[in-house]
Design an enzyme around this catalytic site. Structure first.
Site, mmCIF file in Angstrom:
data_model
loop_
_atom_site.group_PDB
_atom_site.id
_atom_site.type_symbol
_atom_site.label_atom_id
_atom_site.label_comp_id
_atom_site.label_asym_id
_atom_site.label_seq_id
_atom_site.Cartn_x
_atom_site.Cartn_y
_atom_site.Cartn_z
ATOM 1 N N THR A 123 -25.210 -3.559 -17.978
ATOM 2 C CA THR A 123 -25.178 -1.692 -17.475
ATOM 3 C C THR A 123 -24.361 -1.233 -19.322
ATOM 4 O O THR A 123 -24.104 -0.065 -18.611
ATOM 5 C CB THR A 123 -23.780 -2.002 -16.173
ATOM 6 N N VAL A 174 -16.422 -1.939 -3.282
ATOM 7 C CA VAL A 174 -15.421 -2.576 -3.245
ATOM 8 C C VAL A 174 -14.313 -1.912 -3.587
ATOM 9 O O VAL A 174 -13.208 -1.762 -3.204
ATOM 10 C CB VAL A 174 -15.222 -4.431 -3.633
ATOM 11 N N ASP A 231 -13.314 3.837 -5.311
ATOM 12 C CA ASP A 231 -12.459 5.342 -5.354
ATOM 13 C C ASP A 231 -13.351 6.815 -5.154
ATOM 14 O O ASP A 231 -13.472 7.059 -6.483
ATOM 15 C CB ASP A 231 -12.186 4.819 -6.593
ATOM 16 N N GLY A 241 -15.743 -10.742 -13.499
ATOM 17 C CA GLY A 241 -14.210 -10.398 -12.790
ATOM 18 C C GLY A 241 -13.866 -11.624 -11.388
ATOM 19 O O GLY A 241 -14.513 -12.057 -10.683
ATOM 20 N N ARG A 300 -4.333 -7.600 -15.965
ATOM 21 C CA ARG A 300 -2.886 -8.075 -15.230
ATOM 22 C C ARG A 300 -3.235 -8.983 -14.778
ATOM 23 O O ARG A 300 -3.536 -9.859 -14.386
ATOM 24 C CB ARG A 300 -4.255 -6.618 -13.587
ATOM 25 N N PHE A 340 -4.949 -8.847 -6.179
ATOM 26 C CA PHE A 340 -5.990 -8.886 -4.645
ATOM 27 C C PHE A 340 -7.549 -8.768 -4.618
ATOM 28 O O PHE A 340 -8.113 -8.895 -3.870
ATOM 29 C CB PHE A 340 -5.648 -8.239 -3.244
ATOM 30 N N HIS A 352 -2.475 4.203 -6.794
ATOM 31 C CA HIS A 352 -3.474 5.448 -6.769
ATOM 32 C C HIS A 352 -3.039 6.402 -7.385
ATOM 33 O O HIS A 352 -3.603 7.339 -6.923
ATOM 34 C CB HIS A 352 -4.024 5.401 -5.735
ATOM 35 N N LEU A 390 -9.202 -3.833 2.064
ATOM 36 C CA LEU A 390 -10.727 -5.174 2.446
ATOM 37 C C LEU A 390 -9.443 -6.297 2.837
ATOM 38 O O LEU A 390 -10.145 -7.319 3.221
ATOM 39 C CB LEU A 390 -11.557 -5.305 1.925
ATOM 40 N N LYS A 412 1.164 -1.139 -0.264
ATOM 41 C CA LYS A 412 0.202 0.230 -0.126
ATOM 42 C C LYS A 412 1.102 1.023 0.250
ATOM 43 O O LYS A 412 1.894 0.986 -0.273
ATOM 44 C CB LYS A 412 -0.399 0.119 1.068
#
Length: 351
Positions: free
Chosen positions: A219, A265, A268, A194, A128, A132, A93, A306, A75
């Site tokens: 969507t 989750v 952002d 995903g 990717r 996680f 980020h 999380l 992180k």
């Protein structure tokens, strides 16, 4: 010789690590020097790294590492404004319109260092190579259900903490849900195909909930999405990016709805593309939800680390995905590392 320096995590409630002792031994056998900092919180004890042949350094000593060391963490770094001269591997980020990301990139510009963002380690097709996500979805759905259970008793969800493993989490959550005396709630997961959505859906299934599973096909029309409001819980597993639809606009706060919990989750809130713009900041382990409306209530769970609720499982899974690419650290100009460097360079031009 390539030198990988595994730093201790410095943000609260972060026990994960992206390299296991087994992986460290593989790197050392490849001729890569590995230094691992001591840590008072890391889920995997330092003794295993020592036994694997790693050099052990003092906790948080990475700023004094040799200039050629590659500093490796999970992180964010402490937000102290200091210039960053090293090459860093972490989740920064900083590339999706986050307002706080600019400050991080300014620190790299000031120090002359480079960010290899773990989120932007991608293969030739842009997928990717390590994430996680599964455990983020799994833990995020669990905390969202704890929020719903608290609501049934007229409360707001209290603090959460790490679990020794998923079995302990499931047992604790089952007690919460059974304690409501009510039937299981309904849930909709968006991004269900995903990694993140699969984890969220698996947790729901383990708790006796058959979630509605939506992905791009459902969507694609861009909204509005009244079906979301007809569920008790909405678990958002779609990361913010240009073109992402708004799933829950602010005007639904006062609209008729069954929805009382949003588990964001993806988390952002700082992004210009946030698909759940009913809240403006991440939540925390001590205060897992933000109540954005009363009567009827609407609580948003938006914890941004999380997977650390299940630090051993999430660390082992992520480390196994990433290890083949860490073995290629000797050539940072090629493959996933070269693509990550190009992403960094392109964003630095925009500063």
């Amino acid at each position: 010789m390539t030198h990988l320096w595994v730093r201790a995590e410095q943000r609260p409630n972060e026990e994960r690590v992206a390299l296991t002792p087994h992986g460290a031994a593989k790197l050392i056998a490849q001729g890569i020097r590995v230094t691992v900092e001591e840590s008072h919180v890391r889920a995997i004890p330092v003794d295993g790294y020592r036994d694997a042949g790693c050099t052990i350094a003092a906790e948080n000593s990475w700023p004094g590492a040799a200039g050629d060391a590659i500093i490796f963490g999970v992180k964010e770094l402490p937000e102290d404004g200091t210039p960053l001269p090293h090459r860093h591997i972490l989740f920064g980020h900083a590339f999706k319109g986050q307002h706080s990301g600019r400050a991080l990139l300014e620190r790299f510009r000031a120090g002359g260092g480079t960010l290899y963002d773990l989120e932007y380690l991608v293969d030739e097709d842009g997928r990717r190579v390590a994430a996680f996500g599964y455990w983020a979805g799994y833990a995020g759905a669990a905390v969202s259900l704890k929020c719903w259970a608290a609501q049934q008793k007229g409360r707001i969800c209290g603090p959460v903490s790490t679990y020794a493993g998923k079995d302990a989490l499931l047992a604790d959550l089952a007690r919460d849900l059974d304690g409501t005396g009510k039937s299981r709630p309904t849930a909709i997961v968006i991004g269900a195909l995903g990694r993140v959505g699969t984890g969220a859906s698996d947790l729901c299934t383990a708790m006796g909930i058959a979630p509605t599973r939506w992905d791009m096909a459902e969507t694609a029309h861009g909204g509005p999405f009244p079906e979301i409001l007809a569920h008790d819980l909405f678990i958002n597993c779609i990361f913010a990016r240009p073109g992402t639809p708004v799933f829950v606009p602010r005007d639904v706060l006062t609209a008729p709805r069954q929805l009382t919990v949003i588990g964001d989750v993806a988390c952002d809130p700082d992004s210009d593309y946030n698909p759940v713009p009913v809240y403006d900041r991440a939540t925390s382990w001590t205060a897992p939800v933000l109540r954005v409306h009363d009567a009827p209530p609407l609580d948003v769970m938006a914890i941004d680390n999380l997977p650390s609720l299940l630090p051993v499982e999430s660390s082992e899974d992520f480390a196994a995905q990433l290890l083949p690419h860490l073995l290629q650290l000797g050539d940072l100009n090629a493959g996933v590392w070269g693509r990550a460097r190009a992403t960094f360079d392109n964003h630095m031009k925009d500063l």
